[in-house]
Write a protein that holds these residues in place. Sequence first.
Motif, mmCIF file in Angstrom:
data_model
loop_
_atom_site.group_PDB
_atom_site.id
_atom_site.type_symbol
_atom_site.label_atom_id
_atom_site.label_comp_id
_atom_site.label_asym_id
_atom_site.label_seq_id
_atom_site.Cartn_x
_atom_site.Cartn_y
_atom_site.Cartn_z
ATOM 1 N N ALA A 42 -55.984 -50.463 -6.177
ATOM 2 C CA ALA A 42 -54.664 -50.761 -6.540
ATOM 3 C C ALA A 42 -54.819 -50.907 -8.133
ATOM 4 N N ARG A 43 -55.918 -51.815 -8.589
ATOM 5 C CA ARG A 43 -56.080 -52.022 -10.059
ATOM 6 C C ARG A 43 -56.270 -50.799 -10.635
ATOM 7 N N TRP A 44 -56.903 -49.915 -10.155
ATOM 8 C CA TRP A 44 -57.378 -48.621 -10.855
ATOM 9 C C TRP A 44 -56.217 -47.758 -11.136
ATOM 10 N N MET A 45 -55.085 -47.903 -10.104
ATOM 11 C CA MET A 45 -53.731 -47.278 -10.221
ATOM 12 C C MET A 45 -53.147 -47.835 -11.371
ATOM 13 N N SER A 46 -53.082 -49.042 -11.407
ATOM 14 C CA SER A 46 -52.264 -49.770 -12.727
ATOM 15 C C SER A 46 -52.741 -49.756 -13.922
ATOM 16 N N ASP A 47 -54.135 -49.884 -13.945
ATOM 17 C CA ASP A 47 -54.694 -49.800 -15.206
ATOM 18 C C ASP A 47 -55.341 -48.544 -16.072
ATOM 19 N N SER A 48 -55.513 -47.393 -15.049
ATOM 20 C CA SER A 48 -55.909 -46.307 -15.618
ATOM 21 C C SER A 48 -54.878 -45.107 -15.190
ATOM 22 N N LEU A 49 -54.756 -44.886 -13.933
ATOM 23 C CA LEU A 49 -54.048 -43.572 -13.468
ATOM 24 C C LEU A 49 -52.389 -43.770 -14.157
ATOM 25 N N THR A 50 -51.765 -44.782 -13.843
ATOM 26 C CA THR A 50 -50.341 -44.976 -14.648
ATOM 27 C C THR A 50 -50.427 -44.857 -15.817
ATOM 28 N N PRO A 51 -50.989 -45.452 -16.730
ATOM 29 C CA PRO A 51 -50.984 -45.253 -18.455
ATOM 30 C C PRO A 51 -51.118 -43.516 -18.626
ATOM 31 N N ASN A 52 -52.070 -43.055 -17.955
ATOM 32 C CA ASN A 52 -52.312 -41.681 -18.218
ATOM 33 C C ASN A 52 -51.188 -40.678 -17.971
ATOM 34 N N ILE A 53 -50.643 -40.821 -16.739
ATOM 35 C CA ILE A 53 -49.463 -40.129 -16.164
ATOM 36 C C ILE A 53 -48.308 -40.437 -17.012
ATOM 37 N N ALA A 54 -47.995 -41.640 -17.364
ATOM 38 C CA ALA A 54 -46.836 -42.122 -18.103
ATOM 39 C C ALA A 54 -46.809 -41.880 -19.697
ATOM 40 N N ASN A 55 -48.130 -41.450 -20.035
ATOM 41 C CA ASN A 55 -48.372 -41.214 -21.490
ATOM 42 C C ASN A 55 -47.180 -40.210 -21.881
ATOM 43 N N ARG A 56 -46.230 -40.348 -22.702
ATOM 44 C CA ARG A 56 -45.546 -39.365 -23.320
ATOM 45 C C ARG A 56 -46.014 -38.516 -24.217
ATOM 46 N N ALA A 57 -47.279 -38.579 -24.702
ATOM 47 C CA ALA A 57 -48.040 -37.589 -25.384
ATOM 48 C C ALA A 57 -48.381 -36.430 -24.681
ATOM 49 N N ASN A 58 -48.518 -36.673 -23.322
ATOM 50 C CA ASN A 58 -48.872 -35.415 -22.426
ATOM 51 C C ASN A 58 -47.705 -35.056 -21.983
ATOM 52 N N SER A 59 -47.642 -33.418 -21.538
ATOM 53 C CA SER A 59 -46.635 -32.745 -21.250
ATOM 54 C C SER A 59 -46.315 -32.991 -19.832
ATOM 55 N N GLY A 60 -45.175 -32.515 -19.730
ATOM 56 C CA GLY A 60 -44.700 -32.465 -18.071
ATOM 57 C C GLY A 60 -45.714 -31.727 -17.249
ATOM 58 N N GLU A 61 -46.265 -30.908 -17.735
ATOM 59 C CA GLU A 61 -47.085 -29.978 -16.912
ATOM 60 C C GLU A 61 -48.408 -30.819 -16.616
ATOM 61 N N GLN A 62 -49.013 -31.674 -17.863
ATOM 62 C CA GLN A 62 -50.259 -32.408 -17.419
ATOM 63 C C GLN A 62 -50.065 -33.590 -16.788
#
Length: 165
Positions: A44-64
């Motif tokens: 859960a900590r990995w999900m919160s600290d790593s996965l979430t910021p990567n997916i939610a990063n608006r610099a990434n495209s929708g496809e990414q």
Amino acid sequence: MVIALLVVLALAGWLIYYFARRSRRAGPANPPWEANLANAAGTARWMSDSLTPNIANRANSGEQAVRMWTENSAAVSDLERRLYELAGGATSEADRTRAQQLANAVSDLRGALDNDVRLRSADVATLDPTAAAIRPSLIQDSATAITTARARLSEVLQPPIPPHS
């Protein structure tokens, strides 16, 4: 004779009470359960600290975002399932509550991420004009929902659930 019997019964009752209370203070009643909870908390900590910021990063495209979520959503769903199973298998109300709160926080963040990825990857050309017009606002609201769900998960993870050896 009756007095002696009452004294023996009182002594036996006190011994049962003493040893029952002592065993409750001795430590976790179910070390494998504690170890499983600590492992799930780490995920859960990995999900919160790593996965979430990567997916939610608006610099990434929708496809990414779709690609990252597709690669990891099964692991998040598995985490959620394991936590609900741990809650069901807890041997005390306090343990059940800890696992349930963590499961609910993971579930809320999973839902927020799933919604965000869908919104960001939607083909604007296929949306009706009203939906297309409010899409930027919905995406902003989605970012807020992720931030709120992530903060809740972080709060549930504090203090850290220690690994059990």
